[in-house]
Design a protein around this motif. Sequence first.
Motif, short mmCIF file in Angstrom:
data_model
loop_
_atom_site.label_atom_id
_atom_site.label_comp_id
_atom_site.label_asym_id
_atom_site.label_seq_id
_atom_site.Cartn_x
_atom_site.Cartn_y
_atom_site.Cartn_z
N ALA A 36 37.96 25.79 52.94
CA ALA A 36 39.15 24.97 53.14
C ALA A 36 39.91 24.88 51.82
O ALA A 36 39.31 24.96 50.75
N PRO A 37 41.23 24.73 51.90
CA PRO A 37 42.00 24.60 50.65
C PRO A 37 41.50 23.43 49.81
O PRO A 37 41.23 22.36 50.33
N GLY A 38 41.37 23.69 48.55
CA GLY A 38 40.87 22.67 47.63
C GLY A 38 40.30 23.32 46.40
O GLY A 38 40.59 24.48 46.08
N THR A 39 39.44 22.58 45.72
CA THR A 39 38.88 23.07 44.47
C THR A 39 37.97 24.27 44.69
O THR A 39 38.06 25.26 43.95
N SER A 40 37.11 24.22 45.69
CA SER A 40 36.20 25.35 45.93
C SER A 40 36.97 26.61 46.33
O SER A 40 36.56 27.72 46.01
N PHE A 41 38.08 26.43 47.03
CA PHE A 41 38.93 27.55 47.43
C PHE A 41 39.41 28.32 46.20
O PHE A 41 39.32 29.55 46.13
N VAL A 42 39.86 27.60 45.19
CA VAL A 42 40.36 28.22 43.97
C VAL A 42 39.22 28.80 43.15
O VAL A 42 39.31 29.92 42.62
N TRP A 43 38.12 28.07 43.03
CA TRP A 43 37.00 28.54 42.22
C TRP A 43 36.36 29.80 42.78
O TRP A 43 35.92 30.67 42.04
N LEU A 44 36.28 29.91 44.10
CA LEU A 44 35.71 31.12 44.70
C LEU A 44 36.56 32.34 44.39
O LEU A 44 36.03 33.41 44.08
N ARG A 45 37.87 32.18 44.43
CA ARG A 45 38.75 33.32 44.12
C ARG A 45 38.65 33.69 42.64
O ARG A 45 38.60 34.86 42.27
N THR A 46 38.62 32.67 41.78
CA THR A 46 38.51 32.90 40.35
C THR A 46 37.18 33.55 39.99
O THR A 46 37.12 34.51 39.20
N LEU A 47 36.10 33.04 40.56
CA LEU A 47 34.77 33.58 40.30
C LEU A 47 34.65 35.02 40.80
O LEU A 47 34.03 35.86 40.15
N SER A 48 35.28 35.30 41.94
CA SER A 48 35.27 36.66 42.47
C SER A 48 35.92 37.64 41.50
O SER A 48 35.36 38.70 41.20
N THR A 49 37.07 37.27 40.99
CA THR A 49 37.77 38.13 40.05
C THR A 49 37.00 38.29 38.74
O THR A 49 36.87 39.39 38.20
N PHE A 50 36.46 37.19 38.24
CA PHE A 50 35.73 37.22 36.97
C PHE A 50 34.47 38.07 37.06
O PHE A 50 34.24 38.95 36.22
N LEU A 51 33.65 37.84 38.09
CA LEU A 51 32.41 38.61 38.23
C LEU A 51 32.70 40.08 38.53
O LEU A 51 31.99 40.97 38.06
N GLY A 52 33.74 40.34 39.31
CA GLY A 52 34.12 41.73 39.57
C GLY A 52 34.48 42.45 38.28
O GLY A 52 34.09 43.59 38.06
N ALA A 53 35.21 41.77 37.42
CA ALA A 53 35.59 42.37 36.13
C ALA A 53 34.38 42.58 35.24
O ALA A 53 34.27 43.61 34.57
N ILE A 54 33.47 41.64 35.21
CA ILE A 54 32.26 41.77 34.38
C ILE A 54 31.44 42.97 34.84
O ILE A 54 31.02 43.80 34.02
N PHE A 55 31.19 43.08 36.14
CA PHE A 55 30.37 44.19 36.64
C PHE A 55 31.11 45.52 36.57
O PHE A 55 30.50 46.56 36.37
N PHE A 56 32.42 45.49 36.73
CA PHE A 56 33.19 46.72 36.58
C PHE A 56 33.14 47.22 35.13
O PHE A 56 33.04 48.41 34.88
N SER A 57 33.20 46.29 34.18
CA SER A 57 33.11 46.70 32.77
C SER A 57 31.73 47.28 32.46
O SER A 57 31.59 48.08 31.54
N GLY A 58 30.73 46.89 33.23
CA GLY A 58 29.40 47.46 33.07
C GLY A 58 29.37 48.96 33.34
O GLY A 58 28.49 49.67 32.85
N THR A 59 30.35 49.45 34.10
CA THR A 59 30.46 50.89 34.35
C THR A 59 30.65 51.65 33.04
O THR A 59 30.10 52.72 32.84
N PHE A 60 31.44 51.08 32.15
CA PHE A 60 31.73 51.75 30.90
C PHE A 60 30.69 51.47 29.82
O PHE A 60 30.51 52.25 28.91
N LEU A 61 30.01 50.33 29.94
CA LEU A 61 28.98 49.99 28.96
C LEU A 61 27.62 50.54 29.33
O LEU A 61 26.72 50.60 28.50
N ALA A 62 27.43 50.97 30.58
CA ALA A 62 26.13 51.41 31.07
C ALA A 62 25.58 52.64 30.33
O ALA A 62 24.38 52.67 30.03
N PRO A 63 26.36 53.66 30.01
CA PRO A 63 25.77 54.82 29.33
C PRO A 63 25.15 54.47 27.98
O PRO A 63 24.06 54.93 27.67
N ALA A 64 25.80 53.63 27.20
CA ALA A 64 25.23 53.25 25.91
C ALA A 64 23.99 52.39 26.10
O ALA A 64 22.99 52.57 25.40
N ALA A 65 24.03 51.48 27.06
CA ALA A 65 22.87 50.63 27.32
C ALA A 65 21.71 51.45 27.87
O ALA A 65 20.55 51.22 27.52
#
Length: 82
Positions: free
Chosen positions: A19-48
């Motif tokens: 439902a619209p509210g705080t959780s509505f915004v946080w879920l979208r923000t968290l989705s974008t943030f975690l997607g970016a973190i794991f996507f950046s892992g694509t480029f960091l993975a060979p060195a790791a």
Amino acid sequence: MALAFVVMGILDLMHAAAAPGTSFVWLRTLSTFLGAIFFSGTFLAPAAAFAVTRWRRPGERRADLLVTAWVVVPLLLMSFVP
């Protein structure tokens, strides 16, 4: 990169059902943030991977499945919490 899409997809589905509210915004923000973190892992993975394989003992299994489960299972459990 697939993990980024899975995490973003799960969180976006939860965002769509919230439902619209705080959780509505946080879920979208968290989705974008975690997607970016794991996507950046694509480029960091060979060195790791090079650093890890250099110290890995012969026959030791990789923890990729464990890391995937560690991320996806809590996200699925979050979908059941009101």
